[in-house]
Design an enzyme around this catalytic site. Structure first.
Site, PDB file in Angstrom:
ATOM      1  CB  SER A 137      -0.948   0.014   1.205  1.00  0.00           C
ATOM      2  OG  SER A 137      -2.098  -0.755   0.948  1.00  0.00           O
TER       3      SER A 137
ATOM      4  CE  LYS B 156      -4.541   2.057  -0.881  1.00  0.00           C
ATOM      5  NZ  LYS B 156      -4.030   0.828  -0.282  1.00  0.00           N
TER       6      LYS B 156
ATOM      7  CB  SER C 270      -4.544   2.540   3.756  1.00  0.00           C
ATOM      8  OG  SER C 270      -3.717   1.914   2.804  1.00  0.00           O
TER       9      SER C 270
END
Length: 395
Positions: free
Chosen positions: A62, A65, A127
């Site tokens: 993640s 991102k 997230s």
């Protein structure tokens, strides 16, 4: 004590009397981390305080991102979208990134329209994979197009090793980055979008009546942390990009590949604490002070001064001794006309095999084309030095 040596591709750069008399970096690598990949960087000077496999490709999970956020922030800054722009939650975004997916989500409802300001918080704080996909589809039409934009933008920013295949960081065999690229990306976002970066530090966000705390464990530690992003995949382990400010100094840390969430939090905090207490700032050159010279072929002047638009500073560990070497790197000679303020070289400082500083240098003034006689002299000089270089190659 060591005299800095100028180095270029093919020509000698002259450094303006730089002698690096300073305590060095020997203590810097004495710190240990269990993370297979790690980097600690001083934001203000760009000094690398610690690195471990920082240029080795790794799975970002993640943490990818952050690149998604950069593209979103740029769209906002350049006026193509606003906080009130609304994007629709497609079935793809809902099913692959929302509640049915079982992963991190802001829990946007299928078919609903969500404002950019809310998607941004769902991305930065929660997230949310659904938020990332909705943003990608809203900006680029589909996630594949957006992923290509992510990689193209990475190249524009000098992130030469990163390849992005989706906006979420979900597993893909071709999606890879490095600890250094993630640290440089974070520094760029802080510098370019300070107001938008602040959303990474918000402690919580509620959407669809579901309150979620910021997933970054550093935020709640009272160590001055205000970002940035965690990541986890089974094949990647636990990772985090963190940034914190203490005593007016900002540090950026990246760790990845740890076995547990606790290890991730503990190692990132340990690196930040160590960086804040163990280093002091030393100024090498002021802003717009001539650092050295680059040769100009056929110009009205035979060389041009090189400067940094910002002060050149370096962080050095307290109480240790080691040699640091500074050098100017450029491809030369330069060809006139040469504009003032053009980036033509890099100033690099190394300790052994570790490069601790790498910043751009620009031309201090313009250099126009020289007269016929000046160009002829340059041609003769280049021809003669070319023969000399060829002779040395044969030795």
């Amino acid at each position: 004590m060591t005299q800095a040596i100028g180095a270029t591709v093919g020509h000698a750069a002259r450094i303006a009397g730089l002698v690096l008399v300073m305590t060095g970096m020997a203590a810097a690598q004495d710190l240990r981390t269990a993370a297979p990949f790690a980097l600690l960087m001083d934001y203000g000077s760009g000094t690398i305080l610690y690195e471990k496999a920082a240029d080795t490709l790794m799975i970002p999970a993640s943490m990818a991102k952050v690149m998604t956020a950069e593209l979103l922030f740029r769209e906002i800054k350049e006026g193509r979208i606003t906080f009130d722009t609304e994007f629709v939650v497609s079935e793809n975004a809902w099913r692959r990134g929302g509640a049915p997916s079982g992963g991190s989500a802001m829990y946007a409802e299928l078919g609903s329209s969500v404002k950019v300001i809310d998607l941004m918080q769902g991305l930065a704080i929660q997230s949310g994979n659904d938020a990332a996909i909705v943003i990608a589809e809203g900006i680029a039409g589909n996630e594949a197009n957006f992923a290509r934009m992510m990689t193209d933008r990475a190249r524009e920013l000098g992130l030469s090793r990163s390849t992005f295949m989706n906006a979420t960081g979900l597993d893909d065999p071709d999606q890879r980055t490095t600890a250094r690229d993630l640290a440089l990306l974070t520094a760029h976002i802080i510098r370019t979008y300070p107001d938008l970066y602040a959303y990474f530090g918000k402690p919580e966000f509620t959407w669809n009546k579901i309150r979620q705390l910021n997933r970054n464990p550093l935020i709640a530690m009272s160590i001055g942390a205000d970002g940035v992003k965690t990541g986890y995949l089974k094949d990647a382990g636990y990772g985090v990009i963190g940034s914190a400010v203490s005593g007016g100094r900002r540090l950026i840390v990246v760790v990845n590949g740890l076995k547990t969430a606790k290890d991730r939090a503990d190692d990132a905090r340990r690196l930040l604490d160590w960086g804040f207490r163990s280093f002091e700032t030393r100024r090498l050159f002021g802003a717009n002070v001539e650092v050295g010279e680059a040769d100009v072929y056929g110009g009205a002047e035979g060389s041009v001064g090189l400067v940094s638009v910002n002060p050149i500073e370096i962080l050095i560990p307290r109480g240790s001794a080691d040699k640091l070497v500074g050098k100017i790197v450029y491809t030369g000679p330069l060809m006139p006309p040469v504009a003032a303020g053009k980036e033509v070289a890099r100033f690099k400082v190394t300790r052994g095999d570790v490069e601790v500083l790498d910043i751009p240098l620009v031309t201090a003034r313009a250099v126009e084309k020289g007269s016929v006689s000046q160009r002829a002299f340059s041609a003769m000089f280049e021809l003669s030095t070319g023969f000399i270089r060829d002779a040395f190659k044969k030795l």
